[in-house]
Design a protein around this motif. Sequence first.
Motif, PDB file in Angstrom:
ATOM      1  N   PRO A 154       6.686  -8.068  -1.955  1.00  0.00           N
ATOM      2  CA  PRO A 154       6.385  -6.904  -1.859  1.00  0.00           C
ATOM      3  C   PRO A 154       7.658  -5.842  -2.547  1.00  0.00           C
ATOM      4  O   PRO A 154       8.630  -6.246  -2.764  1.00  0.00           O
ATOM      5  CB  PRO A 154       6.483  -6.504  -0.294  1.00  0.00           C
ATOM      6  CG  PRO A 154       7.632  -7.633   0.185  1.00  0.00           C
ATOM      7  CD  PRO A 154       7.404  -8.827  -0.835  1.00  0.00           C
ATOM      8  N   PHE A 155       7.025  -4.390  -2.937  1.00  0.00           N
ATOM      9  CA  PHE A 155       8.100  -3.683  -3.570  1.00  0.00           C
ATOM     10  C   PHE A 155       8.398  -2.457  -2.561  1.00  0.00           C
ATOM     11  O   PHE A 155       7.441  -2.048  -1.908  1.00  0.00           O
ATOM     12  CB  PHE A 155       7.314  -3.099  -4.697  1.00  0.00           C
ATOM     13  CG  PHE A 155       6.973  -4.151  -5.892  1.00  0.00           C
ATOM     14  CD1 PHE A 155       8.027  -4.586  -6.476  1.00  0.00           C
ATOM     15  CD2 PHE A 155       5.616  -4.651  -5.956  1.00  0.00           C
ATOM     16  CE1 PHE A 155       7.709  -5.720  -7.650  1.00  0.00           C
ATOM     17  CE2 PHE A 155       5.513  -5.507  -6.784  1.00  0.00           C
ATOM     18  CZ  PHE A 155       6.191  -6.272  -7.739  1.00  0.00           C
TER      19      PHE A 155
ATOM     20  N   ARG B 257       3.314   3.457   2.821  1.00  0.00           N
ATOM     21  CA  ARG B 257       2.615   2.510   3.703  1.00  0.00           C
ATOM     22  C   ARG B 257       3.792   2.163   5.197  1.00  0.00           C
ATOM     23  O   ARG B 257       4.911   1.964   5.197  1.00  0.00           O
ATOM     24  CB  ARG B 257       2.946   1.016   3.226  1.00  0.00           C
ATOM     25  CG  ARG B 257       2.152  -0.245   3.962  1.00  0.00           C
ATOM     26  CD  ARG B 257       2.186  -1.412   3.367  1.00  0.00           C
ATOM     27  NE  ARG B 257       1.090  -2.031   3.896  1.00  0.00           N
ATOM     28  CZ  ARG B 257       0.647  -3.454   3.218  1.00  0.00           C
ATOM     29  NH1 ARG B 257       1.399  -3.705   2.119  1.00  0.00           N
ATOM     30  NH2 ARG B 257      -0.280  -4.098   3.893  1.00  0.00           N
ATOM     31  N   THR B 258       3.004   2.983   6.000  1.00  0.00           N
ATOM     32  CA  THR B 258       3.468   3.119   7.335  1.00  0.00           C
ATOM     33  C   THR B 258       3.728   1.846   8.300  1.00  0.00           C
ATOM     34  O   THR B 258       4.484   1.806   9.200  1.00  0.00           O
ATOM     35  CB  THR B 258       3.096   4.203   8.130  1.00  0.00           C
ATOM     36  OG1 THR B 258       1.708   4.278   8.196  1.00  0.00           O
ATOM     37  CG2 THR B 258       3.523   5.747   7.581  1.00  0.00           C
ATOM     38  N   SER B 259       2.655   1.080   8.012  1.00  0.00           N
ATOM     39  CA  SER B 259       2.542  -0.249   8.911  1.00  0.00           C
ATOM     40  C   SER B 259       1.709  -1.043   8.045  1.00  0.00           C
ATOM     41  O   SER B 259       1.087  -0.676   7.054  1.00  0.00           O
ATOM     42  CB  SER B 259       1.968  -0.096  10.304  1.00  0.00           C
ATOM     43  OG  SER B 259       0.499   0.335  10.277  1.00  0.00           O
ATOM     44  N   GLY B 260       1.295  -2.531   8.517  1.00  0.00           N
ATOM     45  CA  GLY B 260       0.669  -3.287   7.830  1.00  0.00           C
ATOM     46  C   GLY B 260      -0.602  -2.648   7.361  1.00  0.00           C
ATOM     47  O   GLY B 260      -1.106  -2.896   6.017  1.00  0.00           O
ATOM     48  N   GLY B 261      -1.537  -1.956   7.849  1.00  0.00           N
ATOM     49  CA  GLY B 261      -2.836  -1.565   7.567  1.00  0.00           C
ATOM     50  C   GLY B 261      -2.693   0.000   7.561  1.00  0.00           C
ATOM     51  O   GLY B 261      -3.895   0.605   7.376  1.00  0.00           O
ATOM     52  N   LYS B 262      -1.419   0.725   7.650  1.00  0.00           N
ATOM     53  CA  LYS B 262      -1.755   2.219   7.620  1.00  0.00           C
ATOM     54  C   LYS B 262      -1.056   3.053   6.621  1.00  0.00           C
ATOM     55  O   LYS B 262       0.211   2.480   6.274  1.00  0.00           O
ATOM     56  CB  LYS B 262      -1.070   2.642   8.898  1.00  0.00           C
ATOM     57  CG  LYS B 262      -2.229   2.956  10.157  1.00  0.00           C
ATOM     58  CD  LYS B 262      -1.546   3.622  11.187  1.00  0.00           C
ATOM     59  CE  LYS B 262      -1.690   5.226  10.854  1.00  0.00           C
ATOM     60  NZ  LYS B 262      -1.003   6.013  11.953  1.00  0.00           N
ATOM     61  N   PHE B 263      -1.686   3.826   5.913  1.00  0.00           N
ATOM     62  CA  PHE B 263      -0.978   4.637   4.652  1.00  0.00           C
ATOM     63  C   PHE B 263      -1.204   5.996   4.894  1.00  0.00           C
ATOM     64  O   PHE B 263      -1.938   6.470   5.154  1.00  0.00           O
ATOM     65  CB  PHE B 263      -1.842   4.038   3.346  1.00  0.00           C
ATOM     66  CG  PHE B 263      -1.782   2.482   3.060  1.00  0.00           C
ATOM     67  CD1 PHE B 263      -0.901   2.175   2.271  1.00  0.00           C
ATOM     68  CD2 PHE B 263      -2.460   1.754   3.428  1.00  0.00           C
ATOM     69  CE1 PHE B 263      -0.700   0.756   1.990  1.00  0.00           C
ATOM     70  CE2 PHE B 263      -2.559   0.172   3.312  1.00  0.00           C
ATOM     71  CZ  PHE B 263      -1.479  -0.012   2.495  1.00  0.00           C
ATOM     72  N   ASP B 264      -0.113   6.558   4.539  1.00  0.00           N
ATOM     73  CA  ASP B 264      -0.042   8.239   4.619  1.00  0.00           C
ATOM     74  C   ASP B 264      -0.249   8.483   3.100  1.00  0.00           C
ATOM     75  O   ASP B 264       0.199   8.014   2.311  1.00  0.00           O
ATOM     76  CB  ASP B 264       1.318   8.690   4.955  1.00  0.00           C
ATOM     77  CG  ASP B 264       1.501   8.859   6.395  1.00  0.00           C
ATOM     78  OD1 ASP B 264       0.616   8.641   7.022  1.00  0.00           O
ATOM     79  OD2 ASP B 264       2.509   9.113   6.915  1.00  0.00           O
TER      80      ASP B 264
ATOM     81  N   GLN C 204      -1.530  -2.791  -1.455  1.00  0.00           N
ATOM     82  CA  GLN C 204      -1.221  -4.032  -0.655  1.00  0.00           C
ATOM     83  C   GLN C 204       0.286  -5.050  -0.976  1.00  0.00           C
ATOM     84  O   GLN C 204       0.738  -5.551  -0.448  1.00  0.00           O
ATOM     85  CB  GLN C 204      -2.423  -5.362  -1.024  1.00  0.00           C
ATOM     86  CG  GLN C 204      -3.615  -4.745  -0.316  1.00  0.00           C
ATOM     87  CD  GLN C 204      -3.674  -4.548   1.054  1.00  0.00           C
ATOM     88  OE1 GLN C 204      -2.799  -4.840   1.792  1.00  0.00           O
ATOM     89  NE2 GLN C 204      -4.147  -3.338   1.408  1.00  0.00           N
ATOM     90  N   GLN C 205       0.646  -4.417  -2.379  1.00  0.00           N
ATOM     91  CA  GLN C 205       1.907  -5.006  -2.719  1.00  0.00           C
ATOM     92  C   GLN C 205       3.292  -4.180  -2.235  1.00  0.00           C
ATOM     93  O   GLN C 205       4.268  -4.384  -2.573  1.00  0.00           O
ATOM     94  CB  GLN C 205       1.948  -5.241  -4.308  1.00  0.00           C
ATOM     95  CG  GLN C 205       1.070  -6.518  -4.460  1.00  0.00           C
ATOM     96  CD  GLN C 205       0.701  -6.622  -5.817  1.00  0.00           C
ATOM     97  OE1 GLN C 205       1.867  -6.525  -6.882  1.00  0.00           O
ATOM     98  NE2 GLN C 205      -0.412  -7.304  -6.495  1.00  0.00           N
ATOM     99  N   LEU C 206       2.750  -2.991  -1.488  1.00  0.00           N
ATOM    100  CA  LEU C 206       3.956  -2.139  -1.011  1.00  0.00           C
ATOM    101  C   LEU C 206       4.578  -2.871   0.284  1.00  0.00           C
ATOM    102  O   LEU C 206       3.674  -3.543   1.156  1.00  0.00           O
ATOM    103  CB  LEU C 206       3.528  -0.982  -0.770  1.00  0.00           C
ATOM    104  CG  LEU C 206       3.244   0.240  -1.552  1.00  0.00           C
ATOM    105  CD1 LEU C 206       2.741   1.408  -0.928  1.00  0.00           C
ATOM    106  CD2 LEU C 206       4.563   0.555  -2.442  1.00  0.00           C
ATOM    107  N   ASP C 207       5.820  -2.831   0.394  1.00  0.00           N
ATOM    108  CA  ASP C 207       6.626  -3.423   1.685  1.00  0.00           C
ATOM    109  C   ASP C 207       6.157  -2.193   2.744  1.00  0.00           C
ATOM    110  O   ASP C 207       5.790  -0.913   2.542  1.00  0.00           O
ATOM    111  CB  ASP C 207       8.072  -3.286   1.295  1.00  0.00           C
ATOM    112  CG  ASP C 207       8.740  -4.488   2.358  1.00  0.00           C
ATOM    113  OD1 ASP C 207       7.873  -4.824   3.324  1.00  0.00           O
ATOM    114  OD2 ASP C 207       9.855  -4.623   1.975  1.00  0.00           O
ATOM    115  N   ILE C 208       6.374  -2.433   3.984  1.00  0.00           N
ATOM    116  CA  ILE C 208       6.207  -1.471   5.103  1.00  0.00           C
ATOM    117  C   ILE C 208       7.301  -0.564   4.646  1.00  0.00           C
ATOM    118  O   ILE C 208       8.755  -0.711   4.393  1.00  0.00           O
ATOM    119  CB  ILE C 208       6.639  -1.853   6.368  1.00  0.00           C
ATOM    120  CG1 ILE C 208       5.562  -3.327   6.652  1.00  0.00           C
ATOM    121  CG2 ILE C 208       6.223  -0.958   7.576  1.00  0.00           C
ATOM    122  CD1 ILE C 208       4.105  -3.003   6.541  1.00  0.00           C
ATOM    123  N   GLY C 209       6.940   0.830   4.633  1.00  0.00           N
ATOM    124  CA  GLY C 209       7.884   1.906   4.263  1.00  0.00           C
ATOM    125  C   GLY C 209       8.081   2.057   2.751  1.00  0.00           C
ATOM    126  O   GLY C 209       8.628   3.194   2.457  1.00  0.00           O
TER     127      GLY C 209
END
Length: 660
Positions: free
Chosen positions: A144-145, A189-196, A163-168
Amino acid sequence: MLDLDHARHRMVDVHIARRGVSDERVLEAMRTVPRENFVETGFEEFAYEDAPLPIAEGQTISQPFIVARMIEAAELEPADRVLEVGTGSGYAAAVMSLLVDKVFTIERHDKLAETARRRMKAGGYTNVEIRTGDGTKGWPEAAPFDAILVAAGGPRIPEALKQQLDIGGRLIIPVGERPRSQRLMRITRTSGGKFDQEDLGGVMFVPLVGEQGWADEAGATAARVLRGRSLPGMIAAAAEELPHFEDPAFGAMFDRFGDRRVVLLGEASHGSAEFYRARAAITRHLIENFDFTIVAVEADWPDAARIDREVRLRPASRAGKPPFRRFPTWMWRNTDVQAFLHWLRDRNEAVNDSRARAGFYGLDIYNMSDSIASVLAYLERVDPQSAEVARQRYGCLTPWQNEPTTYGRAVLSQNYRKCEEDVVAQCRDLLRKQLEYSTSDGEEFLDAAQSAQLIASAEKYYRIMYYGGAESWNLRDRHMFGTLEHILAANGSASKAVVWAHNSHIGDARHTEMGQVRDERNIGQVCRERFGDEVALIGFGTHRGTVACATDWGGPMEVKQVLPSLSESCERLFHDAGKPRFLLDMPDGASWREPLGKPRLQRFIGVIYRPETELTSHYADASLPRQFDAYVWFDETTAVTPLPMVREAARVPDTYPFGL
Ligand code: SAH
């Protein structure tokens, strides 16, 4: 020298910090990376303008402000691993490499990736890895990046990148329904399945082409639009399309040069109709609207003088031969010249004050074609081998005939030198007769003293002409300028002239290979030196078509195909501008003047055209915007239509250009 360090600091202060980027680390990185090393050759001085610039493959290096804005929005930390989609020039990757631990960057064009790789190596950016591929799929092995920056705009956010984003992790990407207009989005990416998701504002990027971007064709269309940023695109944007030759609007496009004392109009060959028609249209306009009364052409003076008598309605003289019967006859004996001369006579007829009538003059007082013809005839008789040498050498008097064998051949012929005296004496006699004839004609253009002086210096002229080379070229052009000065002086201090001659005589020689390598000068250069801003030098060019020409000096006229211009030539840039006929004014300060001014091949076709050896015989390096003040372009040109000559023995007189 450009002070690029200063420019770089200024760019950061003025275009980036002042416009709201405040992250000091980002600003410092942008003060450090030499952007000039990431632009195409020739564009270095624009590297610090806040603008995107063209790079290979129709792509662009992003505008500095946008690069800074995106990097700041990604909130990079020193330990971050970053993915960039769209390496392009490599500039943004280099800036980021100073801010983070590791940069992975993907480019779909292999050539761009390769160039960027070389730049990274040269600049010591060791923590950047570049790969060729479709970046919409990300770089799964390196994920992840902590941050992903996409430097091209797609219709939606590629799922793989999210999907390739790290959490945060932060994804900065331009998204928009239209290829060239997007909103810059930040997805966190604020958590596994959540994106702002935040909208950072409107932007304009090249299209993101790939599986989760635009399809190839749509991208290609959009990329074509972006060629507006390339040199041909800049030419196209500045080009002013030319109306039909007969439309008064054609001449009116040249109003901007109406106040000049001398307007010199070139041509890229001696046998293309469009150049003659354009020059005629411009000249008609200048005569009618701006009091030009002199048309001085690259032709033999005695021949032009005969025509002048007719167009200015002076008593016709029966003595002397009909004009323009010598090689290369098509130059001044063609339908376009004839039409212009008819116009000139009609127009003069309508002008009561004879001083306001416009005259037609030849700049070659020494009567080059007649002199050459009589020299050749003489040598043919006494020493045919020398005649052959002379023929070759006269080829060199026409624009840029590089004939390396010419000099070798001269050595072969001992007789060549022996003939010199006779040959010069013949030319001198010819000139004397002409001058006697012209003074008996009542036109006191040259007084007796001037004539005597002309005969005295003709000796040197003919001697040097006989041997050919740079010195003979200079002498001829200096002489043509001298004639022009005479004509201007004879017509009063307010007189204004239009000159028609080949580009090689008109384009300031200091900015061409002929001046820089061979020490040759020309009439355009001397006019600038003498008249400064009162002169306009206008060049003409073409990409392809047909041309009237000969293979050897004295040979028959042929119509040959003009080969399409070479890919690295100035002509090709104009062709790529994609417009069939236009005027390009090249004023100081135009942003494309510098990149266009880089020395490039330029084509010169004279009376001789040898397509078989085109590169060596007809191309030379020149800097177009320095040579000329403006350039007239006809993408395709056609051969002039020559007018037949009545044979000398025939009962009917040769009445060119005015029939009975
Ligand atoms: N960051 C670059 C900007 C280059 S412009 C710089 O500073 O110079 C964007 C680049 O994205 C272009 O070079 C284009 O070829 C590339 N591009 C477009 N779609 C792509 C894709 N799917 N994958 C990788 N690169 C892509």
